[in-house]
Write a protein that holds these residues in place. Structure first.
Motif, PDB file in Angstrom:
ATOM      1  N   ALA A   1      -1.037  -2.412  -0.344  1.00  0.00           N
ATOM      2  CA  ALA A   1      -0.402  -2.452   0.975  1.00  0.00           C
ATOM      3  C   ALA A   1      -0.823  -1.226   1.795  1.00  0.00           C
ATOM      4  O   ALA A   1      -0.044  -0.698   2.585  1.00  0.00           O
ATOM      5  CB  ALA A   1       1.116  -2.517   0.839  1.00  0.00           C
ATOM      6  N   HIS A   2      -2.048  -0.792   1.602  1.00  0.00           N
ATOM      7  CA  HIS A   2      -2.575   0.398   2.272  1.00  0.00           C
ATOM      8  C   HIS A   2      -2.588   0.181   3.785  1.00  0.00           C
ATOM      9  O   HIS A   2      -3.273  -0.691   4.290  1.00  0.00           O
ATOM     10  CB  HIS A   2      -4.001   0.634   1.763  1.00  0.00           C
ATOM     11  N   TYR A   3      -1.818   0.971   4.514  1.00  0.00           N
ATOM     12  CA  TYR A   3      -1.785   0.869   5.975  1.00  0.00           C
ATOM     13  C   TYR A   3      -1.368   2.192   6.616  1.00  0.00           C
ATOM     14  O   TYR A   3      -2.046   2.702   7.502  1.00  0.00           O
ATOM     15  CB  TYR A   3      -0.827  -0.244   6.427  1.00  0.00           C
TER      16      TYR A   3
ATOM     17  N   LEU B   1      -1.014 -11.437  -6.792  1.00  0.00           N
ATOM     18  CA  LEU B   1      -0.781 -10.003  -6.635  1.00  0.00           C
ATOM     19  C   LEU B   1       0.158  -9.804  -5.456  1.00  0.00           C
ATOM     20  O   LEU B   1      -0.045 -10.384  -4.380  1.00  0.00           O
ATOM     21  CB  LEU B   1      -2.107  -9.297  -6.378  1.00  0.00           C
ATOM     22  N   LEU B   2       1.199  -8.990  -5.624  1.00  0.00           N
ATOM     23  CA  LEU B   2       2.140  -8.682  -4.558  1.00  0.00           C
ATOM     24  C   LEU B   2       2.276  -7.169  -4.442  1.00  0.00           C
ATOM     25  O   LEU B   2       2.178  -6.439  -5.437  1.00  0.00           O
ATOM     26  CB  LEU B   2       3.512  -9.297  -4.841  1.00  0.00           C
ATOM     27  N   GLY B   3       2.514  -6.677  -3.219  1.00  0.00           N
ATOM     28  CA  GLY B   3       2.676  -5.242  -3.029  1.00  0.00           C
ATOM     29  C   GLY B   3       3.481  -4.939  -1.784  1.00  0.00           C
ATOM     30  O   GLY B   3       3.707  -5.804  -0.933  1.00  0.00           O
ATOM     31  N   GLY B   4       3.922  -3.715  -1.682  1.00  0.00           N
ATOM     32  CA  GLY B   4       4.664  -3.280  -0.511  1.00  0.00           C
ATOM     33  C   GLY B   4       4.615  -1.771  -0.395  1.00  0.00           C
ATOM     34  O   GLY B   4       4.344  -1.060  -1.367  1.00  0.00           O
ATOM     35  N   ALA B   5       4.843  -1.266   0.822  1.00  0.00           N
ATOM     36  CA  ALA B   5       4.848   0.175   1.061  1.00  0.00           C
ATOM     37  C   ALA B   5       5.885   0.489   2.124  1.00  0.00           C
ATOM     38  O   ALA B   5       6.184  -0.341   2.995  1.00  0.00           O
ATOM     39  CB  ALA B   5       3.471   0.664   1.506  1.00  0.00           C
ATOM     40  N   LEU B   6       6.421   1.693   2.061  1.00  0.00           N
ATOM     41  CA  LEU B   6       7.425   2.153   3.012  1.00  0.00           C
ATOM     42  C   LEU B   6       6.988   3.513   3.549  1.00  0.00           C
ATOM     43  O   LEU B   6       6.757   4.451   2.778  1.00  0.00           O
ATOM     44  CB  LEU B   6       8.800   2.276   2.339  1.00  0.00           C
TER      45      LEU B   6
END
Length: 447
Positions: free
Chosen positions: A266-268, A335-340
């Protein structure tokens, strides 16, 4: 296995590979120079006669010359070009200004405010004259800092415009920016930014306009650059795309291993417009990222892990600040991902995917507590990694290119490690020595 690995790579990279597509127009086309009359090619210098020739070539190709802020507002179908000069060298006034005035072309000069009135730099009187002649004056930061390495207070300081001056656009020093930098620029009242790199596949982000790197052969290659948006990074990008693809085709039966421990699908938040890195540490690791607006595509590949071990994974992520969510595929399944985002100081992230029929997981964080210091941590089923990196206060006006770091790994690759990194603009080379008895090198290009 072959089908899964190809799918994992091609799902997100269908977006990235379009960079070399003949339909990817270099609009707006931004030509970036520094000195005038000294050096050429990769030195970002240009002779006055060559500048005239570039303008005439682009006019024959149907381009209209505008300033940076006008280019940011231009319609997608318009063929507009920007002649940009970074750093505010005095030679821009002496040698480029007369040529462009004769041709009726406005330029855009991005000045380093702390250098105005210094020997070799523009004076405030020259800046006023350029403005009066229709040029745009933008900001290249207060001290030419590497903005993506700064904490929020440092970003506000570097992106502020001195009293009595005005700027609508920023050229990010060294082409280094991320979502934090873009937000800070907007909060400072800036409406456009120039970020470097190949052209966007869709409508360019006004706060991260592409500016393909110039080459020593631009006198000949300029028509092709204008048509296809060719950039000096295209060979790197194609190599990064083809390497994992060839791995999957040549050795489709590799043993599935875990993703790189610190890979964030989730690279942003800490991503500019794109990134490619290749590392060798007893194994080969490749990472790719490409951003379009609120979307990003991310891919990672490992090769030579243990006895024939390999991993290929990719994702597509969408950002709704402060959260980024990602979904994709790797060699074993979904594949699942997340970022905060952490209020301008970095981000925490997590991912999960199926490996050998069972769900696996990883989590980590990257934090910039103060300017030029980065703390990172990552944990997965194979172990934990903690790291600290700092830029030495050397060549402050060039973004402190020398960095040292180190940390400790538990589990896979256990032991201490130390890093030494040197940056040249938006490129960097990192050497690593670890207590596990391994020496590694990593090459990275960002834009």
């Amino acid at each position: 296995m072959l089908t899964s690995r190809l799918r994992a790579l091609l799902l997100p990279l269908a977006l990235i590979s379009g960079a070399a597509c003949p339909h990817a127009q270099a609009r707006p086309l931004v030509l970036v120079y520094h000195q005038v009359g000294a050096g050429s090619g990769a030195s970002l210098g240009i002779a006055p006669h060559a500048l005239r020739q570039r303008v005439e070539t682009l006019r024959r190709l149907g381009y209209r010359f505008v300033t940076s802020s006008e280019a940011a507002r231009a319609a997608p179908q318009e063929k507009v070009a920007v002649i940009q000069f970074d750093d505010g060298f005095e030679s821009v006034y002496r040698l480029a200004f007369p040529v462009l005035r004769d041709l009726g072309v406005p330029g855009t000069a991005y000045v380093i405010w702390s250098r105005l009135d210094q020997p070799g730099s523009l004076s405030r009187a020259q800046v006023r004259e350029l403005r009066a002649a229709g040029w745009e004056i933008g900001t290249h930061s207060h001290r030419h800092a590497a903005l993506a390495d700064l904490a929020p207070a440092g970003l506000r300081r570097e992106l502020s415009v001195p009293d009595g001056e005005a700027a609508r656009c920023v050229a990010y020093p060294l082409n280094r920016h991320d979502a934090r930098v873009r937000r800070a620029a907007s909060e400072q009242g800036l409406s456009c930014g120039v970020a470097g790199g190949p052209p966007a596949l869709g409508r360019p982000d006004p706060l991260a306009l592409p500016a393909p790197a110039i080459t020593p052969w631009d006198g000949t290659l300029l028509p092709m650059r204008a048509r296809w948006g060719l950039d000096a990074r295209v060979p790197l990008l194609m190599a990064g795309l083809s390497e994992p693809l060839l791995d999957a085709l040549v050795d489709p039966a590799g043993v599935a291993v875990t993703p790189p421990r610190s890979w964030n699908p989730a690279h942003y938040e800490l991503l500019g417009n794109g990134l490619i890195s290749v590392a060798w540490r007893g194994e080969r690791e490749t990472r790719l990222a490409w951003r379009e607006g609120r979307w990003s595509a991310n891919a990672a590949a490992r090769r030579g892990v243990g006895v024939g071990g390999a991993y290929t994974g990719g994702s597509v992520a969408f950002n709704v600040a402060p959260v980024t969510l990602a979904a994709g595929w790797d060699g074993s399944g979904p594949l699942l991902g997340g970022a905060l985002a952490l209020g301008g100081h970095g981000e925490v992230w997590a991912r999960t995917s199926r490996l050998n029929g069972a769900w696996t997981w990883a989590a980590g964080l990257t934090v910039i507590p103060v300017d030029y210091v980065q703390v990172s941590a990552a944990r997965d089923v194979t172990g934990t990694q903690l790291g600290l990196r700092a830029a030495l206060p050397w060549q402050d006006g060039e973004g402190r290119p020398l960095r040292v770091g180190g940390g400790y790994r538990w589990g896979e690759g256990a032991g201490p490690f130390a890093e030494l990194e040197y940056r040249v603009g938006s490129y960097s080379l990192t050497a690593e020595v670890s207590g596990a008895g391994r020496f590694g090198v990593k090459f990275t290009s960002v834009w």
